[in-house]
Design a protein around this motif. Structure first.
Motif, PDB file in Angstrom:
ATOM      1  N   SER A  82       0.828  -1.214   0.000  1.00 60.34           N
ATOM      2  CA  SER A  82       0.000   0.000   0.000  1.00 60.34           C
ATOM      3  C   SER A  82       0.861   1.262   0.000  1.00 60.34           C
ATOM      4  N   ALA A  83       1.994   1.224   0.703  1.00 58.70           N
ATOM      5  CA  ALA A  83       2.875   2.395   0.738  1.00 58.70           C
ATOM      6  C   ALA A  83       3.522   2.612  -0.625  1.00 58.70           C
ATOM      7  N   ARG A  84       3.850   1.523  -1.277  1.00 58.86           N
ATOM      8  CA  ARG A  84       4.471   1.621  -2.606  1.00 58.86           C
ATOM      9  C   ARG A  84       3.490   2.216  -3.598  1.00 58.86           C
ATOM     10  N   ARG A  85       2.254   1.765  -3.502  1.00 62.76           N
ATOM     11  CA  ARG A  85       1.222   2.328  -4.376  1.00 62.76           C
ATOM     12  C   ARG A  85       1.019   3.816  -4.070  1.00 62.76           C
TER      13      ARG A  85
ATOM     14  N   THR B 105       3.476   6.212  -5.649  1.00 63.08           N
ATOM     15  CA  THR B 105       3.299   6.544  -7.073  1.00 63.08           C
ATOM     16  C   THR B 105       2.265   7.650  -7.270  1.00 63.08           C
ATOM     17  N   MET B 106       1.393   7.825  -6.285  1.00 65.69           N
ATOM     18  CA  MET B 106       0.256   8.748  -6.454  1.00 65.69           C
ATOM     19  C   MET B 106       0.484  10.096  -5.785  1.00 65.69           C
TER      20      MET B 106
ATOM     21  N   TRP C 290       4.110  10.478 -14.316  1.00 68.00           N
ATOM     22  CA  TRP C 290       3.498   9.428 -15.159  1.00 68.00           C
ATOM     23  C   TRP C 290       2.851  10.077 -16.377  1.00 68.00           C
ATOM     24  N   GLY C 291       3.315   9.666 -17.524  1.00 64.97           N
ATOM     25  CA  GLY C 291       2.833  10.290 -18.755  1.00 64.97           C
ATOM     26  C   GLY C 291       3.537  11.597 -19.064  1.00 64.97           C
TER      27      GLY C 291
END
Ligand SMILES: [Mg+2]
Length: 295
Positions: free
Chosen positions: A241-244, A247-248, A256-257
């Motif tokens: 969950s921390a890794r996700r 990214t946000m 991203w992008g």
């Protein structure tokens, strides 16, 4: 509109259906006791229109981004510099170095269709011996990730050097260059446009190779199917969950992008982890009301 942008527009409109075809595996009919179908992840990545479309979408976004950056001449590369953190990212300055874009290979630019066929048919998980043999002999059963072959060619036409940074073994450098070529992805020269595991003392961690590349080039885009293709900081042992969450969170979320481009991989890798508590937060759980309840 400059010639460069005209070229990009034409390339964006070029039919991607002309992607190099993946050669058929030379294997006899399956025996009855093996799985009837490949896994859901394999169906999606290697078989589905949805999987192809999301890949083409990423490659188109990358090409448009790079074309704009080539004109703008950014001050900084998109490679995190040594000592940076995800909370306070700092990027390698570009100076007047020539442009490059850096890509992972497996399931980023090249589909390992032949290996995954073998894995699916035998029911074996990934194993080092088979993968090593695949690195050496797989060139006849690979293909491009949809869109990658066209867009890598377009990047080169824009004057951007395409560099591959893969965790394939340095011992198989020549075979990997042949596979990249066979997949329609152009030339890869070890030490110049191909970096491999074993090039330095950092093993499968790619930051050192990214810094080596950044010493020679202004890296304006990176592509990968694993977060480690962008920074080793994502692989510091964080909970799922921390890794996700990392990214946000801005400023990383803004990449991203916009310099960092992710290709889908539901078949293997660091994204396929987590138990129920990791994947389904306690405050997002639901069950149908019990019969007669709630009325
Ligand atoms: Mg990969």
């Amino acid at each position: 509109m400059s010639m460069t942008m005209r070229t990009v527009s034409v390339l964006l409109l070029a039919p991607l259906a002309a992607c190099a075809t993946v050669p058929a595996a030379t294997t006899s009919a399956p025996s009855a006791d093996l799985a009837a179908n490949p896994s859901a992840g394999m169906q999606y990545l290697y078989g589905s229109g949805e999987g192809a479309a999301i890949s083409v979408q990423a490659w188109h976004a990358l090409l448009g981004y790079v074309a704009a950056k080539v004109k703008a001449r950014p001050a900084d590369s998109v490679v995190l510099e040594e000592g940076a953190t995800l909370d306070a990212p700092k990027f390698e300055p570009c100076g007047d170095r020539p442009f490059a874009a850096v890509f992972d290979v497996d399931e980023t630019v090249m589909l390992n269709t032949g290996y995954e066929y073998h894995a699916a048919r035998t029911g074996q998980g990934w194993n080092e011996a088979d993968w090593g043999a695949w690195e050496k002999t797989g060139e006849g059963a690979v293909g491009p990730v949809p869109g990658a072959d066209h867009v890598l060619a377009a990047l080169r036409k824009l004057g951007v050097t395409v560099i591959f940074n893969t965790n394939r073994s340095v011992a198989n450098a020549d075979a990997t260059a042949r596979a990249i070529k066979a997949a329609g992805l152009g030339d890869a020269v070890h030490g110049q446009t191909l970096y491999l595991s074993g090039d330095d003392a950092m093993g499968s961690r790619k930051d050192g190779r990214r810094w080596t590349i950044s010493g020679k080039y202004c890296v304006i885009a990176m592509g990968g199917d694993q977060l480690g293709d962008f920074s080793d900081l994502f692989n510091a042992g964080q909970p799922v969950s921390a890794r996700r969450a990392a990214t946000m969170q801005l400023p990383i979320a803004g990449l991203w992008g916009n310099g960092w481009f992710v290709l889908p991989n539901p078949v293997y890798g660091s994204g396929l982890k987590g138990g129920f508590d990791d994947v389904f937060p306690m405050d997002r759980r639901w069950a149908p009301p019990a019969a007669g309840g709630g009325k």
